[in-house]
Design a protein around this motif. Structure first.
Motif, mmCIF file in Angstrom:
data_model
loop_
_atom_site.group_PDB
_atom_site.id
_atom_site.type_symbol
_atom_site.label_atom_id
_atom_site.label_comp_id
_atom_site.label_asym_id
_atom_site.label_seq_id
_atom_site.Cartn_x
_atom_site.Cartn_y
_atom_site.Cartn_z
ATOM 1 N N CYS A 28 5.823 -5.891 6.049
ATOM 2 C CA CYS A 28 4.472 -5.616 5.522
ATOM 3 C C CYS A 28 3.549 -5.777 6.730
ATOM 4 O O CYS A 28 3.507 -6.854 7.346
ATOM 5 C CB CYS A 28 4.093 -6.591 4.415
ATOM 6 N N ASP A 226 2.652 -5.819 -1.716
ATOM 7 C CA ASP A 226 3.912 -5.581 -0.998
ATOM 8 C C ASP A 226 4.535 -6.891 -0.517
ATOM 9 O O ASP A 226 5.758 -7.069 -0.580
ATOM 10 C CB ASP A 226 3.680 -4.630 0.190
ATOM 11 N N ASN A 249 5.108 0.538 2.547
ATOM 12 C CA ASN A 249 4.024 -0.157 3.249
ATOM 13 C C ASN A 249 3.699 0.526 4.577
ATOM 14 O O ASN A 249 2.524 0.744 4.915
ATOM 15 C CB ASN A 249 4.432 -1.616 3.479
#
Ligand code: DP6
Length: 325
Positions: A28, A226, A249
């Motif tokens: 992420c 996420d 992401n």
């Protein structure tokens, strides 16, 4: 800020201090700052450290001036890379006439296109900690590394690492922590599409995105969701959730870049070809997912059982085993 962590500056030091820090790839991403002097992010991020691939740095005192050597080559002190590093060293000089000699080695192939700033500033912060015997804990080291480069906050640990964005203005709550989970079968392949130095670095890319992209407004919330899924996937060893979320992401981050003015497009035709190949293989039932930073090179996430397929399909892939010593 630095004084809050290391205390008064005039400390004796050791003859030398050295440290190794791994490179890391965010699952992420960190994209956007709320304070660019302190590298305070607008969203938390979560990464995977790349085991033995990273930077080893040694620091010693030097007479008259700073000297920086990278992979045995003396760097031009006026180059942008050196001036950023020298400005970072300024934060820690016990006196203005105290200089350093830095010897730094990256053991990842330059061709892999991995950012050296994450492992570089983490290794430097850790080497300074040893040089001055500060005995800092992980959170403090992470804060000091962050002052050099945001993603370096995560490179002070191995394995999975979460960097909390923090809320305070001085950044004392913006540091990374290790997620103590081991996933031995997890693999990452680096697909080098281009060796060229990118024209717009992450620092400038983020600034432009935050200032000009309307889509960016949706990014911090997406990142929060996420991280939640990735944490869940790590603890449940759910590879499809981990890979699927990381891929989504990365694509969402690139969507905000594309929406910037002028638009930021880091991909080359070969980058997109790699995406299609990964999607095609996935349709055939092979669990491969990708992530990509602010550059054209693609990183594939997969499990050990598919290593032979990745080797066969992607000739020059550099394969990393993050949890295998
Ligand atoms: C896309 O950490 O290189 O790789 O804080 O300005 O030094 P600065 O930026 P940097 O940005 C990394 C951006 C990224 C995503 C990530 O690693 O999380």
């Amino acid at each position: 800020m630095v004084q809050k962590i290391i205390g008064p500056r005039a400390l004796p030091h050791n003859e030398q201090g050295e440290a190794f820090a791994p490179s890391n790839i965010a699952l992420c991403k960190y994209w956007g700052k709320r304070n660019s002097d302190l590298n305070l992010p607008l969203n938390s991020s979560l990464s995977l450290s790349l085991g033995h691939l990273g930077t080893h740095t040694r620091i010693r005192a030097n007479a008259f001036k700073d000297e920086i050597y990278m992979n045995e080559q003396r760097l031009d002190p006026s180059a942008q890379f050196s001036s950023r590093l020298i400005a970072y060293l300024d934060l820690f000089r016990p006196a203005s006439d105290c200089y350093f000699r830095i010897d730094t080695h990256n053991n990842f192939p330059t061709a892999a296109g991995l950012a050296s700033s994450a492992s570089g500033y983490a290794a430097l912060a850790m080497a300074l900690n040893n040089f001055f015997s500060w005995n800092l804990d992980g959170a403090s080291l992470s804060i000091l590394a962050r002052l050099g480069s945001g993603s370096a906050a995560r490179s002070v640990y191995d394995g999975f690492v979460e960097w909390h964005r923090g809320e305070s203005e001085d950044g004392m709550d913006s540091y990374a922590e290790q997620i103590p989970a081991i996933w031995s079968e997890l693999r990452l392949a680096i697909i080098t599409v281009s060796r060229a130095v990118k024209t717009i670095g992450s620092t400038e890319g983020m600034r432009r995105t935050v200032e000009t992209s309307a889509l960016y407004a949706a990014w911090p919330e997406k990142a929060t969701r996420d991280i939640e899924s990735i944490r869940h996937a790590i603890w449940g060893k759910d590879f499809a959730e981990l890979g699927g979320t990381a891929e989504s992401n990365a694509l969402a981050m690139h969507a905000t870049m594309l929406d910037s003015r002028p638009a930021l497009l880091y991909w080359l035709p070969e980058t997109v070809a790699a995406f299609h190949k990964i999607w095609r293989l996935r349709q055939d039932g092979i669990q491969l997912y990708f992530t990509i930073d602010a550059g054209p090179n693609v990183k594939i996430l997969f499990e050990e059982k598919n290593e032979h397929i990745v080797r066969g399909e992607f000739d020059d892939a550099e394969i990393v085993r993050p949890f295998v010593c």
